[in-house]
Design a protein around this motif. Structure first.
Motif, PDB file in Angstrom:
ATOM      1  N   ALA A 302      -4.005   5.033   7.037  1.00 15.28           N
ATOM      2  CA  ALA A 302      -3.002   3.978   6.857  1.00 15.28           C
ATOM      3  C   ALA A 302      -3.126   2.910   7.937  1.00 15.28           C
ATOM      4  O   ALA A 302      -2.974   1.711   7.665  1.00 15.28           O
ATOM      5  N   THR A 303      -3.416   3.328   9.170  1.00 12.42           N
ATOM      6  CA  THR A 303      -3.580   2.350  10.250  1.00 12.42           C
ATOM      7  C   THR A 303      -4.803   1.473  10.017  1.00 12.42           C
ATOM      8  O   THR A 303      -4.760   0.254  10.206  1.00 12.42           O
ATOM      9  N   TYR A 304      -5.885   2.092   9.579  1.00 15.97           N
ATOM     10  CA  TYR A 304      -7.095   1.317   9.302  1.00 15.97           C
ATOM     11  C   TYR A 304      -6.873   0.346   8.143  1.00 15.97           C
ATOM     12  O   TYR A 304      -7.290  -0.810   8.192  1.00 15.97           O
ATOM     13  N   ASN A 305      -6.207   0.826   7.108  1.00 20.22           N
ATOM     14  CA  ASN A 305      -5.928  -0.045   5.964  1.00 20.22           C
ATOM     15  C   ASN A 305      -5.067  -1.233   6.362  1.00 20.22           C
ATOM     16  O   ASN A 305      -5.315  -2.367   5.956  1.00 20.22           O
ATOM     17  N   PHE A 306      -4.042  -0.972   7.157  1.00 17.52           N
ATOM     18  CA  PHE A 306      -3.164  -2.058   7.574  1.00 17.52           C
ATOM     19  C   PHE A 306      -3.901  -3.057   8.449  1.00 17.52           C
ATOM     20  O   PHE A 306      -3.688  -4.273   8.343  1.00 17.52           O
ATOM     21  N   ALA A 307      -4.783  -2.557   9.328  1.00 14.55           N
ATOM     22  CA  ALA A 307      -5.539  -3.468  10.183  1.00 14.55           C
ATOM     23  C   ALA A 307      -6.442  -4.377   9.358  1.00 14.55           C
ATOM     24  O   ALA A 307      -6.540  -5.584   9.610  1.00 14.55           O
TER      25      ALA A 307
END
Length: 318
Positions: A302-307
Motif C-alpha cells: 500500500a505504501t509503494y502504491n501510494f508513493a
C-alpha cells in the motif's frame, strides 16, 4: 483479403509492378492433397490478437465468427493474450497477502476460541473448586471470544478491501484501457488504507505478543510434566514439581488449591484436554504470526502504491 481477413500479396507481381514491367501470369502453387489453395505470400501487418479488433463488423462478407471458423487459431491466441495481460498485471503481492491474511485470521480465531474453552474446563476441573475464584477469568474468556468473532469479520472484510485497492492500482487497468490519471479521491483513499494498515500492524503486534503468553504457560507446564515423568533428569523431588496457576495471574492468590503437583500434574498432562488445548494455542500463535506477515506485506504494498500514485499518477503492479 484472404480467408481469415489478412492481406494477400503476390510477391512477384508486386515486384514487377514496382519496376514498371508486368510479370507473366504464374501458375497456381501445387500443394499436397487435402491442404487446399493458399496465397503465395502472406503479409501480416498486425499480430493475430490485434487483428481481432480490426475485423469488419458482423454482417460483412469477411466477418470472422466462431460459427464460420470455430477452430480458428486467432481466437485462441486472443484468449491467451487476454489471460497473459491479466496475469502480468495482477497484484501478486496483494493476492499473497490476502490469502495469508485469511488463513492466519481463520487459524487464530478458530483455534484461539477452542483453546480458551479448553482452558476454562481445565481450571474448573483441576485448579479450583470455588466458582468465585475463577468467575472473573470466565468473564475475561467470554469477552475474548466475542472479540474473536469481531476480529474475524473485520479482517475478512478489510482483506477484501485491500485486495480491491491492489487491483485498482495495478498496471492491468492501464494496459487494457490505456493510461489514466488518478483523482484526489483515489489518492486520498490510498493514503487512508496506508494509515489504517499501519495502525492495524501496530495493534496486531500486541496481539501477537499476547498470543505467546498462553503458549509459554502451557510449555512450562508440559516441561514440568516431562521432568516428573523422567525423575532421573532432575535433582528435585517429584512432590515439589508443581504447576501454579496463581503464579501467572490466572487465579487469585487466595484460590484453593490453585496448583497441582507431582503425579497429579503428570496425569493432567496426559489427558486429551490438556494436549489438545496446548496444540490449539500453538496453532493460534502460528495464525497470529501469519496475519502479522500479511499485514506487513499489505503495508509495504500500500505504501509503494501510494508513493507511485502520488509521484507518477498512475497504477503499478503491486
Amino acid at each position: 483479403m484472404g480467408e481469415y481477413g489478412v492481406r494477400v500479396v503476390d510477391t512477384q507481381r508486386a515486384v514487377a509492378d514496382s519496376s514498371g514491367d508486368r510479370a507473366p501470369e504464374q501458375s497456381p502453387l501445387k500443394l499436397a492433397p487435402g491442404i487446399g489453395q493458399v496465397p503465395m505470400a502472406l503479409v501480416w501487418p498486425y499480430r493475430p490478437w490485434e487483428l481481432l479488433g480490426r475485423m469488419p463488423q458482423h454482417g460483412s462478407e469477411h466477418c470472422l465468427s466462431r460459427r464460420s471458423h470455430p477452430t480458428s487459431p486467432l481466437f485462441s491466441l486472443g484468449l491467451l493474450e487476454c489471460c497473459a495481460r491479466c496475469l502480468i498485471g495482477a497484484p501478486f503481492a496483494s493476492l499473497v497477502a490476502t490469502g495469508l491474511c485469511f488463513f492466519g485470521v481463520a487459524l487464530f480465531c478458530g483455534c484461539g476460541h477452542e483453546a480458551l474453552t479448553g482452558t476454562e474446563q481445565l481450571i474448573e476441573t483441576y485448579f479450583s473448586k470455588n466458582y468465585q475464584d475463577y468467575e472473573y477469568l470466565i468473564d475475561v474468556i467470554h469477552a475474548f471470544q466475542y472479540v474473536i468473532y469481531g476480529t474475524a469479520s473485520f479482517f475478512f472484510l478489510y482483506g477484501a478491501l485491500l485486495l480491491a485497492e491492489g487491483f485498482y492500482t495495478t498496471g492491468a487497468v492501464r494496459q487494457i484501457f490505456g493510461d489514466y490519471k488518478t483523482t484526489i479521491c483515489g489518492k486520498g483513499l490510498s493514503a487512508t488504507f496506508v494509515g489504517i494498515t499501519y495502525v492495524l500492524t501496530i495493534i496486531w503486534l500486541l496481539v501477537f505478543a499476547c498470543s505467546a503468553v498462553p503458549v509459554y504457560i502451557y510449555f512450562n507446564t508440559w516441561t514440568t510434566c516431562q521432568s516428573i515423568a523422567n525423575p532421573s533428569k532432575t535433582s528435585a523431588s517429584i512432590g515439589t514439581l508443581c504447576a501454579d496457576a496463581r503464579m501467572y495471574g490466572v487465579l487469585p492468590w487466595n484460590a484453593f488449591p490453585g496448583k497441582v503437583c507431582g503425579s497429579n500434574l503428570l496425569s493432567i498432562c496426559k489427558t486429551s484436554e490438556f494436549q489438545m488445548t496446548f496444540h490449539l494455542f500453538i496453532a493460534a500463535f502460528v495464525g497470529a504470526a501469519a496475519t502479522l506477515v500479511s499485514l506487513l506485506t499489505f503495508m509495504i504494498a500500500a505504501t509503494y502504491n501510494f508513493a507511485v500514485l502520488k509521484l507518477m499518477g498512475r497504477g503499478t503492479k503491486f
